[in-house]
Design an enzyme around this catalytic site. Structure first.
Site, PDB file in Angstrom:
ATOM      1  N   ILE A  33      66.977  -4.406   3.848  1.00  0.00           N
ATOM      2  CA  ILE A  33      68.215  -3.671   4.161  1.00  0.00           C
ATOM      3  C   ILE A  33      68.454  -2.538   3.162  1.00  0.00           C
ATOM      4  CG2 ILE A  33      69.882  -5.020   2.794  1.00  0.00           C
ATOM      5  CD1 ILE A  33      71.613  -5.146   5.378  1.00  0.00           C
ATOM      6  N   GLU A  97      67.060 -12.365  -6.158  1.00  0.00           N
ATOM      7  CA  GLU A  97      68.458 -12.433  -5.700  1.00  0.00           C
ATOM      8  C   GLU A  97      68.634 -13.443  -4.582  1.00  0.00           C
ATOM      9  OE1 GLU A  97      69.522  -8.453  -4.643  1.00  0.00           O
ATOM     10  OE2 GLU A  97      69.183  -7.741  -6.685  1.00  0.00           O
ATOM     11  N   HIS A 102      60.108 -14.941  -0.725  1.00  0.00           N
ATOM     12  CA  HIS A 102      59.816 -13.735   0.050  1.00  0.00           C
ATOM     13  C   HIS A 102      58.863 -12.836  -0.721  1.00  0.00           C
ATOM     14  CE1 HIS A 102      63.545 -13.086  -2.251  1.00  0.00           C
ATOM     15  NE2 HIS A 102      63.152 -11.836  -2.410  1.00  0.00           N
TER      16      HIS A 102
HETATM   17  P1  AMP Z   1      64.864 -10.245  -4.450  1.00  0.00           P
HETATM   18  O1  AMP Z   1      65.552  -9.476  -5.519  1.00  0.00           O
HETATM   19  O2  AMP Z   1      63.365 -10.318  -4.666  1.00  0.00           O
HETATM   20  O3  AMP Z   1      65.472 -11.612  -4.222  1.00  0.00           O
HETATM   21  O4  AMP Z   1      65.021  -9.395  -3.123  1.00  0.00           O
HETATM   22  C1  AMP Z   1      65.945  -9.688  -2.132  1.00  0.00           C
HETATM   23  C2  AMP Z   1      65.865  -8.551  -1.147  1.00  0.00           C
HETATM   24  O5  AMP Z   1      66.574  -8.920   0.021  1.00  0.00           O
HETATM   25  C3  AMP Z   1      66.475  -7.239  -1.656  1.00  0.00           C
HETATM   26  O6  AMP Z   1      65.479  -6.219  -1.656  1.00  0.00           O
HETATM   27  C4  AMP Z   1      67.583  -6.952  -0.637  1.00  0.00           C
HETATM   28  O7  AMP Z   1      67.729  -5.584  -0.342  1.00  0.00           O
HETATM   29  C5  AMP Z   1      67.127  -7.757   0.575  1.00  0.00           C
HETATM   30  N1  AMP Z   1      68.204  -8.159   1.480  1.00  0.00           N
HETATM   31  C6  AMP Z   1      69.373  -8.763   1.161  1.00  0.00           C
HETATM   32  N2  AMP Z   1      70.097  -9.002   2.275  1.00  0.00           N
HETATM   33  C7  AMP Z   1      69.358  -8.546   3.312  1.00  0.00           C
HETATM   34  C8  AMP Z   1      69.564  -8.507   4.729  1.00  0.00           C
HETATM   35  N3  AMP Z   1      70.681  -8.991   5.305  1.00  0.00           N
HETATM   36  N4  AMP Z   1      68.597  -7.965   5.504  1.00  0.00           N
HETATM   37  C9  AMP Z   1      67.477  -7.458   4.938  1.00  0.00           C
HETATM   38  N5  AMP Z   1      67.225  -7.485   3.623  1.00  0.00           N
HETATM   39  C10 AMP Z   1      68.144  -8.010   2.805  1.00  0.00           C
END
Ligand code: AMP
Length: 116
Positions: A33, A97, A102
């Site tokens: 996102i 986060e 992932h």
């Molecule tokens: P991380 O910091 O590795 O946990 O990355 C989490 C990722 O999830 C971040 O790059 C966010 O931009 C992404 N993210 C959070 N919420 C969403 C959502 N609803 N749809 C798509 N990506 C998301």
């Protein structure tokens, strides 16, 4: 096995919308996102696995699929030739986060090396 409070489990279930890039019995891939580059896809296991520390022999097939799908996606997204980065953040020091495993697939533009 899913966690009803998990953001990415909700995305996999379609409770929260996402832009699907790939889907099979083991993994789901969708656009981030908040993209860090022209191509920024998240590859997630359909099974709820909190992070890389939870990967054991029982997750071998899932972990392998998360990686073996990458060349397919790179072709589909037209970044195979120029290249891309794969990032998996784990825990607070890794700036994870979302507590659902992932793999970030990031490409479409030259990137600086994070270690300088
Ligand atoms: P991380 O910091 O590795 O946990 O990355 C989490 C990722 O999830 C971040 O790059 C966010 O931009 C992404 N993210 C959070 N919420 C969403 C959502 N609803 N749809 C798509 N990506 C998301």
């Amino acid at each position: 096995m899913q966690d009803p409070n998990c953001l990415f489990c909700k995305i996999i279930n379609g409770e929260i919308p996402s832009t699907k890039v790939f889907d099979d019995e083991l993994v789901y891939a969708f656009n981030d996102i908040n993209p860090a580059a022209p191509v920024h896809v998240l590859i997630v296991p359909k099974k709820h696995i909190a992070d890389n520390n939870q990967i054991g022999p029982g997750e071998a097939e899932i972990a392998a699929r998360m990686l073996t799908v990458v060349p397919e996606l790179a072709e589909q997204l037209e970044i195979a030739e120029d290249g891309y980065r794969l990032i998996m953040n784990t825990g607070p020091h890794g700036h994870q986060e979302v507590k659902h495993l992932h793999l970030h697939l990031i490409g479409g533009a030259p990137m600086r090396h994070p270690m300088g």
